[in-house]
Design a protein around this motif. Structure first.
Motif, PDB file in Angstrom:
ATOM      1  N   ILE A  76       0.839  -1.210   0.000  1.00  0.00           N
ATOM      2  CA  ILE A  76       0.000   0.000   0.000  1.00  0.00           C
ATOM      3  C   ILE A  76       0.875   1.262   0.000  1.00  0.00           C
ATOM      4  O   ILE A  76       0.477   2.295  -0.532  1.00  0.00           O
ATOM      5  N   PHE A  77       2.084   1.167   0.583  1.00  0.00           N
ATOM      6  CA  PHE A  77       2.944   2.364   0.659  1.00  0.00           C
ATOM      7  C   PHE A  77       3.419   2.762  -0.737  1.00  0.00           C
ATOM      8  O   PHE A  77       3.460   3.935  -1.092  1.00  0.00           O
ATOM      9  N   THR A  78       3.772   1.764  -1.535  1.00  0.00           N
ATOM     10  CA  THR A  78       4.184   2.027  -2.914  1.00  0.00           C
ATOM     11  C   THR A  78       2.993   2.527  -3.728  1.00  0.00           C
ATOM     12  O   THR A  78       3.100   3.496  -4.488  1.00  0.00           O
ATOM     13  N   LEU A  82       0.851  12.385   2.629  1.00  0.00           N
ATOM     14  CA  LEU A  82       0.855  12.016   4.054  1.00  0.00           C
ATOM     15  C   LEU A  82       0.546  10.523   4.185  1.00  0.00           C
ATOM     16  O   LEU A  82       0.040  10.066   5.205  1.00  0.00           O
ATOM     17  N   SER A  83       0.835   9.757   3.126  1.00  0.00           N
ATOM     18  CA  SER A  83       0.528   8.314   3.169  1.00  0.00           C
ATOM     19  C   SER A  83       1.727   7.550   3.717  1.00  0.00           C
ATOM     20  O   SER A  83       1.807   7.320   4.934  1.00  0.00           O
ATOM     21  N   GLN A  84       2.657   7.152   2.851  1.00  0.00           N
ATOM     22  CA  GLN A  84       3.836   6.410   3.308  1.00  0.00           C
ATOM     23  C   GLN A  84       4.553   7.207   4.399  1.00  0.00           C
ATOM     24  O   GLN A  84       4.681   8.428   4.298  1.00  0.00           O
ATOM     25  N   GLY A  85       5.028   6.488   5.422  1.00  0.00           N
ATOM     26  CA  GLY A  85       5.641   7.190   6.558  1.00  0.00           C
ATOM     27  C   GLY A  85       7.089   7.568   6.307  1.00  0.00           C
ATOM     28  O   GLY A  85       7.969   6.717   6.317  1.00  0.00           O
ATOM     29  N   PHE A  86       7.334   8.845   6.037  1.00  0.00           N
ATOM     30  CA  PHE A  86       8.712   9.340   5.954  1.00  0.00           C
ATOM     31  C   PHE A  86       8.703  10.838   6.196  1.00  0.00           C
ATOM     32  O   PHE A  86       7.739  11.517   5.837  1.00  0.00           O
ATOM     33  N   ALA A 105      -2.021  -5.296  11.472  1.00  0.00           N
ATOM     34  CA  ALA A 105      -0.608  -5.641  11.614  1.00  0.00           C
ATOM     35  C   ALA A 105       0.180  -5.068  10.438  1.00  0.00           C
ATOM     36  O   ALA A 105      -0.284  -5.105   9.297  1.00  0.00           O
ATOM     37  N   TYR A 106       1.379  -4.592  10.725  1.00  0.00           N
ATOM     38  CA  TYR A 106       2.263  -4.065   9.683  1.00  0.00           C
ATOM     39  C   TYR A 106       2.387  -5.108   8.562  1.00  0.00           C
ATOM     40  O   TYR A 106       2.451  -6.311   8.817  1.00  0.00           O
ATOM     41  N   ASP A 107       2.440  -4.638   7.343  1.00  0.00           N
ATOM     42  CA  ASP A 107       2.202  -5.552   6.217  1.00  0.00           C
ATOM     43  C   ASP A 107       3.327  -6.527   5.901  1.00  0.00           C
ATOM     44  O   ASP A 107       3.111  -7.477   5.155  1.00  0.00           O
ATOM     45  N   HIS A 117       2.401   1.437  17.997  1.00  0.00           N
ATOM     46  CA  HIS A 117       1.797   0.609  16.955  1.00  0.00           C
ATOM     47  C   HIS A 117       1.517   1.364  15.656  1.00  0.00           C
ATOM     48  O   HIS A 117       0.898   2.425  15.669  1.00  0.00           O
ATOM     49  N   ASN A 118       1.977   0.778  14.572  1.00  0.00           N
ATOM     50  CA  ASN A 118       1.629   1.232  13.232  1.00  0.00           C
ATOM     51  C   ASN A 118       0.518   0.296  12.726  1.00  0.00           C
ATOM     52  O   ASN A 118       0.720  -0.909  12.743  1.00  0.00           O
ATOM     53  N   PRO A 119      -0.637   0.780  12.323  1.00  0.00           N
ATOM     54  CA  PRO A 119      -0.961   2.161  11.964  1.00  0.00           C
ATOM     55  C   PRO A 119      -1.652   2.993  13.050  1.00  0.00           C
ATOM     56  O   PRO A 119      -1.877   4.178  12.818  1.00  0.00           O
ATOM     57  N   VAL A 157      10.231  -0.080  16.329  1.00  0.00           N
ATOM     58  CA  VAL A 157      10.876   0.938  15.485  1.00  0.00           C
ATOM     59  C   VAL A 157      10.447   2.370  15.847  1.00  0.00           C
ATOM     60  O   VAL A 157      11.173   3.312  15.558  1.00  0.00           O
ATOM     61  N   TYR A 158       9.303   2.507  16.512  1.00  0.00           N
ATOM     62  CA  TYR A 158       8.866   3.858  16.919  1.00  0.00           C
ATOM     63  C   TYR A 158       9.135   4.108  18.403  1.00  0.00           C
ATOM     64  O   TYR A 158       8.444   4.907  19.041  1.00  0.00           O
ATOM     65  N   GLU A 159      10.144   3.433  18.953  1.00  0.00           N
ATOM     66  CA  GLU A 159      10.407   3.495  20.402  1.00  0.00           C
ATOM     67  C   GLU A 159      10.578   4.931  20.924  1.00  0.00           C
ATOM     68  O   GLU A 159      10.276   5.190  22.085  1.00  0.00           O
ATOM     69  N   GLY A 181      16.330   4.683  10.675  1.00  0.00           N
ATOM     70  CA  GLY A 181      15.600   5.471   9.683  1.00  0.00           C
ATOM     71  C   GLY A 181      14.564   6.355  10.335  1.00  0.00           C
ATOM     72  O   GLY A 181      14.409   7.529   9.984  1.00  0.00           O
ATOM     73  N   LYS A 182      13.837   5.779  11.313  1.00  0.00           N
ATOM     74  CA  LYS A 182      12.801   6.555  12.011  1.00  0.00           C
ATOM     75  C   LYS A 182      13.456   7.572  12.937  1.00  0.00           C
ATOM     76  O   LYS A 182      13.072   8.736  12.986  1.00  0.00           O
ATOM     77  N   THR A 183      14.426   7.102  13.696  1.00  0.00           N
ATOM     78  CA  THR A 183      14.977   7.937  14.772  1.00  0.00           C
ATOM     79  C   THR A 183      15.765   9.121  14.223  1.00  0.00           C
ATOM     80  O   THR A 183      15.767  10.192  14.824  1.00  0.00           O
ATOM     81  N   TYR A 205       4.599   8.353  14.269  1.00  0.00           N
ATOM     82  CA  TYR A 205       4.342   9.636  13.594  1.00  0.00           C
ATOM     83  C   TYR A 205       3.113   9.554  12.691  1.00  0.00           C
ATOM     84  O   TYR A 205       3.039  10.200  11.663  1.00  0.00           O
ATOM     85  N   PHE A 206       2.149   8.772  13.182  1.00  0.00           N
ATOM     86  CA  PHE A 206       0.901   8.605  12.437  1.00  0.00           C
ATOM     87  C   PHE A 206      -0.297   9.080  13.251  1.00  0.00           C
ATOM     88  O   PHE A 206      -0.318   8.949  14.478  1.00  0.00           O
ATOM     89  N   GLN A 207      -1.286   9.606  12.546  1.00  0.00           N
ATOM     90  CA  GLN A 207      -2.542  10.027  13.161  1.00  0.00           C
ATOM     91  C   GLN A 207      -3.690   9.397  12.372  1.00  0.00           C
ATOM     92  O   GLN A 207      -3.766   9.569  11.156  1.00  0.00           O
ATOM     93  N   VAL A 263      -8.645   6.449   8.015  1.00  0.00           N
ATOM     94  CA  VAL A 263      -7.398   6.499   7.245  1.00  0.00           C
ATOM     95  C   VAL A 263      -6.271   6.992   8.154  1.00  0.00           C
ATOM     96  O   VAL A 263      -6.519   7.582   9.204  1.00  0.00           O
ATOM     97  N   ARG A 264      -5.025   6.726   7.717  1.00  0.00           N
ATOM     98  CA  ARG A 264      -3.845   7.099   8.492  1.00  0.00           C
ATOM     99  C   ARG A 264      -3.077   8.200   7.777  1.00  0.00           C
ATOM    100  O   ARG A 264      -2.780   8.073   6.588  1.00  0.00           O
ATOM    101  N   PHE A 265      -2.762   9.268   8.522  1.00  0.00           N
ATOM    102  CA  PHE A 265      -1.923  10.344   7.989  1.00  0.00           C
ATOM    103  C   PHE A 265      -0.565  10.311   8.688  1.00  0.00           C
ATOM    104  O   PHE A 265      -0.500  10.063   9.891  1.00  0.00           O
TER     105      PHE A 265
HETATM  106  N1  GLN Z   1       6.629   1.882   7.528  1.00  0.00           N
HETATM  107  C1  GLN Z   1       6.259   2.882   6.598  1.00  0.00           C
HETATM  108  C2  GLN Z   1       4.792   3.234   6.805  1.00  0.00           C
HETATM  109  O1  GLN Z   1       4.124   2.596   7.592  1.00  0.00           O
HETATM  110  C3  GLN Z   1       6.466   2.484   5.169  1.00  0.00           C
HETATM  111  C4  GLN Z   1       7.602   1.611   4.857  1.00  0.00           C
HETATM  112  C5  GLN Z   1       7.609   1.187   3.425  1.00  0.00           C
HETATM  113  O2  GLN Z   1       7.201   1.914   2.561  1.00  0.00           O
HETATM  114  N2  GLN Z   1       8.029   0.008   3.199  1.00  0.00           N
HETATM  115  O3  GLN Z   1       4.318   4.114   6.183  1.00  0.00           O
END
Ligand code: GLN
Ligand code: PMP
Length: 386
Positions: A17-19, A33-37, A122-124, A171-173, A202-204, A233-235, A318-320, A363-365
């Motif tokens: 879904i991120f791609t 505001l989709s993929q987390g970066f 659960a994370y994909d 927890h993501n998302p 990863v979001y510690e 990457g997150k930190t 970093y998600f809402q 939805v997640r932003f």
């Molecule tokens: N973990 C990131 C997210 O939840 C995306 C990581 C990825 O694109 N593989 O948005």
């Protein structure tokens, strides 16, 4: 002779879904505001240190398990944060992002026919890795709408075939954050089992409102059976560097490394060396991260409050999440596409992380963005009220 048509090992898996959402956002010129970066840079000093190592000849393979100074610095961080002494040489492995660590831990322990408990959404990346190892995912839904764990349901899902539990706090998302009670419950239900834990932390460093991150590393009996995954990457606002790590007891790390050495072998040397220096020089960075991201969350929530979207401020990550049921009857997948195309803001539909059907319209932003980006997104989202 032509090759036999390929029969997929992952028939139910498509493109993440991120791609999908980032591609659509780019095509539509939407604010992504989709993929987390983050849309801001890593600390300048960290970039300088990485460049310095590149210029000073640290450009060949790093040791398989990690750049020794980085493994030492990670062990120091674990000691400072969780009071746990871990061996830099035997219990820390540097990986190509948290993603590689998750994959290697799963391949290291899951055997054909084993059951792996996932808490969903659960994370994909978890389930495909379980399937490639020949295991079966047993999905236990988190409770609605808090995304807290129903520990009785988790206990009921454990069988003699349960090999691994995958947990994720923050927890993501959803942004939900575990309390100490959750750690107590995990410890209790695993006490009479031989199951391992894969704790995706990863979001510690993104926990808000005075909460503390509850790591399995804070508890002896859990640390003894856990692979704990984190992500620089997150930190360090550097998701594109793809550097993370796994902390696990020596016997588990040894099996983990048997996989890691053939998936990745070693991680980019100058980046590891630069992070090692930075961790020692600037430990304040990760200590200040909760306040840094809490400000961003608060800013984004103030903007969301001016729209018809409904939300509870995120407790971590970093998600809402935002409930759009006052705006649309579309499914979350269709709404995320519509929002991207018509409103110019891309988001992630939450249902893609679950197999249990849900009628939730959420939805997640991602709010890891500069103020100007959040403001621009807020202006567009206000159009939903018209
Ligand atoms: N973990 C990131 C997210 O939840 C995306 C990581 C990825 O694109 N593989 O948005
Ligand atoms: N786990 C979760 C819950 C995530 O959100 C991410 C972020 N993409 C990862 C693991 C992977 O982290 P990395 O980008 O370091 O591979």
């Amino acid at each position: 002779m032509t090759a036999t048509p390929i029969s997929s090992k992952l028939p139910r898996v498509g493109t993440t879904i991120f791609t999908v959402m980032s591609r659509l956002a780019n095509e539509c010129g939407a604010i992504n505001l989709s993929q987390g970066f983050p849309d801001f840079d890593p600390p300048a000093r960290l970039v300088d240190l990485v460049a310095m190592h590149m210029r000073s000849g640290h450009n060949q393979y790093a040791p398989m398990a990690g750049w020794p100074a980085l493994c030492e610095a990670i062990a120091g961080k674990v000691r400072d944060l969780h009071g746990r002494a871990v061996s830099a040489t035997e219990e820390v492995t540097v990986t190509s992002g948290g993603t590689e660590a998750l994959f290697c831990a799963i391949q290291a322990v899951v055997r054909p026919g084993d059951e792996v408990i996932l808490l969903e959404p659960a994370y994909d990346s978890y389930e495909p890795a379980v399937e490639l190892a020949g295991g079966f995912a047993v999905r236990v839904p988190l409770q609605s709408p808090s995304f807290s764990v129903d520990w009785d349901r988790v206990a009921a899902a454990i069988t003699s075939r349960t090999r691994l539990l995958i947990v994720n706090s923050p927890h993501n998302p959803s942004g939900a954050v575990w309390s100490r009670d959750d750690i107590d419950a995990l410890e209790r239900i695993l006490a009479r089992t031989g199951a391992f834990v894969l704790s995706d932390e990863v979001y510690e460093h993104m926990v808000f409102d005075g909460r503390a991150h509850a790591s399995v590393l804070g508890r002896d009996s859990l640390a003894a059976r856990s692979f704990v995954v984190s992500s620089f990457g997150k930190t360090y606002h550097a998701t594109g560097w793809k550097v993370g790590y796994c902390v696990a007891p020596a016997a588990l790390s040894a099996e983990f490394r048997k996989v890691h050495q053939f998936v990745q072998f070693a991680v980019a040397t100058p980046i590891q060396a630069g992070i090692a220096d930075y961790l020692v020089e600037c430990p304040a960075h990760h200590l200040e991260l909760p306040a840094f991201y809490q400000d961003k969350r608060d800013h984004f929530c103030r903007l969301l409050a001016q729209t018809p979207l409904r939300f509870e401020p995120s407790a971590g990550t970093y998600f809402q999440l935002a409930d759009f049921s006052a705006v649309s009857d579309l499914s979350d997948v269709d709404f995320a596409q519509w929002l991207t195309r018509q409103v110019g803001v891309a988001a992630i539909p939450v249902s893609v992380f679950s197999t249990h059907a849900s009628t939730a319209r959420v939805v997640r932003f991602c709010f890891a963005k500069n103020e100007s980006t959040l403001e621009a997104a807020g202006r567009r989202l206000r159009r939903l009220g018209r």
